[in-house]
Design a protein around this motif. Structure first.
Motif, PDB file in Angstrom:
ATOM      1  N   UNK A  17       0.830  -1.215   0.000  1.00  0.00           N
ATOM      2  CA  UNK A  17       0.000   0.000   0.000  1.00  0.00           C
ATOM      3  C   UNK A  17       0.859   1.259   0.000  1.00  0.00           C
ATOM      4  N   UNK A  18       1.901   1.292   0.846  1.00  0.00           N
ATOM      5  CA  UNK A  18       2.766   2.469   0.912  1.00  0.00           C
ATOM      6  C   UNK A  18       3.682   2.581  -0.298  1.00  0.00           C
ATOM      7  N   UNK A  19       3.939   1.468  -0.967  1.00  0.00           N
ATOM      8  CA  UNK A  19       4.739   1.493  -2.196  1.00  0.00           C
ATOM      9  C   UNK A  19       3.907   2.007  -3.377  1.00  0.00           C
ATOM     10  N   UNK A  20       2.701   1.485  -3.518  1.00  0.00           N
ATOM     11  CA  UNK A  20       1.857   1.855  -4.656  1.00  0.00           C
ATOM     12  C   UNK A  20       1.207   3.227  -4.486  1.00  0.00           C
ATOM     13  N   UNK A  21       0.927   3.629  -3.250  1.00  0.00           N
ATOM     14  CA  UNK A  21       0.242   4.895  -2.977  1.00  0.00           C
ATOM     15  C   UNK A  21       0.917   5.660  -1.844  1.00  0.00           C
ATOM     16  N   UNK A  22       2.178   6.036  -2.012  1.00  0.00           N
ATOM     17  CA  UNK A  22       2.860   6.747  -0.924  1.00  0.00           C
ATOM     18  C   UNK A  22       2.213   8.112  -0.666  1.00  0.00           C
ATOM     19  N   UNK A  23       1.891   8.366   0.576  1.00  0.00           N
ATOM     20  CA  UNK A  23       1.210   9.608   0.955  1.00  0.00           C
ATOM     21  C   UNK A  23       2.142  10.813   0.903  1.00  0.00           C
ATOM     22  N   UNK A  64       8.596  15.239   2.571  1.00  0.00           N
ATOM     23  CA  UNK A  64       8.241  14.748   1.242  1.00  0.00           C
ATOM     24  C   UNK A  64       9.459  14.010   0.700  1.00  0.00           C
ATOM     25  N   UNK A  65       9.251  13.178  -0.304  1.00  0.00           N
ATOM     26  CA  UNK A  65      10.378  12.494  -0.932  1.00  0.00           C
ATOM     27  C   UNK A  65      10.078  12.232  -2.391  1.00  0.00           C
ATOM     28  N   UNK A  66      11.138  11.987  -3.160  1.00  0.00           N
ATOM     29  CA  UNK A  66      11.008  11.546  -4.539  1.00  0.00           C
ATOM     30  C   UNK A  66      12.214  10.692  -4.879  1.00  0.00           C
ATOM     31  N   UNK A  67      12.280  10.261  -6.111  1.00  0.00           N
ATOM     32  CA  UNK A  67      13.372   9.399  -6.554  1.00  0.00           C
ATOM     33  C   UNK A  67      12.879   8.001  -6.838  1.00  0.00           C
ATOM     34  N   UNK A  68      13.825   7.111  -7.075  1.00  0.00           N
ATOM     35  CA  UNK A  68      13.508   5.714  -7.365  1.00  0.00           C
ATOM     36  C   UNK A  68      13.745   4.859  -6.135  1.00  0.00           C
ATOM     37  N   UNK A  69      12.850   3.915  -5.920  1.00  0.00           N
ATOM     38  CA  UNK A  69      13.034   2.998  -4.809  1.00  0.00           C
ATOM     39  C   UNK A  69      12.193   1.755  -4.993  1.00  0.00           C
ATOM     40  N   UNK A  70      12.713   0.642  -4.520  1.00  0.00           N
ATOM     41  CA  UNK A  70      11.947  -0.606  -4.530  1.00  0.00           C
ATOM     42  C   UNK A  70      10.820  -0.492  -3.505  1.00  0.00           C
ATOM     43  N   UNK A  71      10.039  -1.552  -3.363  1.00  0.00           N
ATOM     44  CA  UNK A  71       8.903  -1.536  -2.433  1.00  0.00           C
ATOM     45  C   UNK A  71       9.352  -1.261  -0.999  1.00  0.00           C
ATOM     46  N   UNK A  72      10.437  -1.871  -0.570  1.00  0.00           N
ATOM     47  CA  UNK A  72      10.902  -1.682   0.809  1.00  0.00           C
ATOM     48  C   UNK A  72      11.424  -0.260   1.008  1.00  0.00           C
ATOM     49  N   UNK A 119       8.960  -4.058   8.990  1.00  0.00           N
ATOM     50  CA  UNK A 119      10.293  -4.280   8.411  1.00  0.00           C
ATOM     51  C   UNK A 119      11.238  -5.007   9.366  1.00  0.00           C
ATOM     52  N   UNK A 120      10.740  -5.511  10.482  1.00  0.00           N
ATOM     53  CA  UNK A 120      11.626  -6.086  11.496  1.00  0.00           C
ATOM     54  C   UNK A 120      12.375  -7.329  11.034  1.00  0.00           C
ATOM     55  N   UNK A 121      11.896  -8.011  10.026  1.00  0.00           N
ATOM     56  CA  UNK A 121      12.589  -9.215   9.550  1.00  0.00           C
ATOM     57  C   UNK A 121      13.461  -8.973   8.326  1.00  0.00           C
ATOM     58  N   UNK A 122      13.564  -7.721   7.917  1.00  0.00           N
ATOM     59  CA  UNK A 122      14.389  -7.379   6.754  1.00  0.00           C
ATOM     60  C   UNK A 122      15.832  -7.822   6.962  1.00  0.00           C
ATOM     61  N   UNK A 123      16.312  -7.768   8.208  1.00  0.00           N
ATOM     62  CA  UNK A 123      17.716  -8.113   8.464  1.00  0.00           C
ATOM     63  C   UNK A 123      18.027  -9.582   8.189  1.00  0.00           C
ATOM     64  N   UNK A 124      17.004 -10.381   7.963  1.00  0.00           N
ATOM     65  CA  UNK A 124      17.228 -11.789   7.612  1.00  0.00           C
ATOM     66  C   UNK A 124      17.575 -11.944   6.134  1.00  0.00           C
ATOM     67  N   UNK A 125      17.403 -10.860   5.375  1.00  0.00           N
ATOM     68  CA  UNK A 125      17.753 -10.854   3.960  1.00  0.00           C
ATOM     69  C   UNK A 125      18.819  -9.767   3.770  1.00  0.00           C
ATOM     70  N   UNK A 127      20.581  -8.660   1.462  1.00  0.00           N
ATOM     71  CA  UNK A 127      20.491  -7.783   0.298  1.00  0.00           C
ATOM     72  C   UNK A 127      19.371  -6.749   0.417  1.00  0.00           C
ATOM     73  N   UNK A 128      18.506  -6.841   1.417  1.00  0.00           N
ATOM     74  CA  UNK A 128      17.395  -5.900   1.594  1.00  0.00           C
ATOM     75  C   UNK A 128      17.646  -4.877   2.708  1.00  0.00           C
ATOM     76  N   UNK A 129      18.688  -5.067   3.497  1.00  0.00           N
ATOM     77  CA  UNK A 129      18.963  -4.144   4.604  1.00  0.00           C
ATOM     78  C   UNK A 129      19.190  -2.731   4.076  1.00  0.00           C
TER      79      UNK A 129
END
Length: 147
Positions: A17-23, A64-72, A119-125, A127-129
């Motif tokens: 939701x926050x990736x597709x429709x960031x407020x 506010x923010x802009x730029x490119x970013x993956x879902x995380x 995002x608490x389990x991101x550290x298990x991957x 490449x996603x940290x």
């Protein structure tokens, strides 16, 4: 914190939701002419986020923010932007520090982080940290400019 945030499907939906429709994604650059700006990027992927922060009398008024970013990267930046609005710079820095500690796998106070706990389990991957930190580091740098 709601027990619903422990559900993997709900966590995934919050991120999407926050990736597709960031407020807080900027739509009009003229809105940010008086904002402090900082950039953070990742050398290993497309993540490259600019954060724009408006501070007045030691209070984070808007982000506010802009730029490119993956879902995380995009969703973590959007959620953090929402969470630290109307906080003092000190309060915002404490929330950011708590979040970065969580991403690094340290024990944290989940209540302080609200939806960011998704995002608490991101550290298990490994490449996603970096994805989970890139926008947050841009926000942190912008908040602390001229400090």
């Amino acid at each position: 914190m709601s027990n619903n945030l422990d559900d993997t499907d709900i966590r995934r939906q919050i991120i999407i939701d926050h990736y597709e429709n960031p407020q807080n994604r900027i739509k009009n650059k003229t809105q940010i002419k008086d904002y402090k700006k900082s950039n953070s990027s990742s050398p290993s992927c497309i993540d490259n986020i600019n954060a724009y922060v408006k501070v007045d009398k030691n209070i984070v008024i808007d982000i506010k923010f802009d730029g490119l970013g993956c879902a995380i990267a995009t969703s973590s930046t959007d959620i953090m932007s929402q969470l630290i609005k109307n906080k003092t710079i000190d309060e915002a820095n404490k929330i950011i520090a708590e979040y970065l500690s969580m991403i690094d796998g340290k024990k944290i106070n989940k209540k302080k982080l609200s939806e960011l706990v998704v995002f608490e389990n991101v550290n298990k991957q490994m490449n996603r940290i970096r994805c989970a930190k890139v926008g947050i580091e841009a926000i942190q740098a912008a908040i602390n400019k001229d400090k």
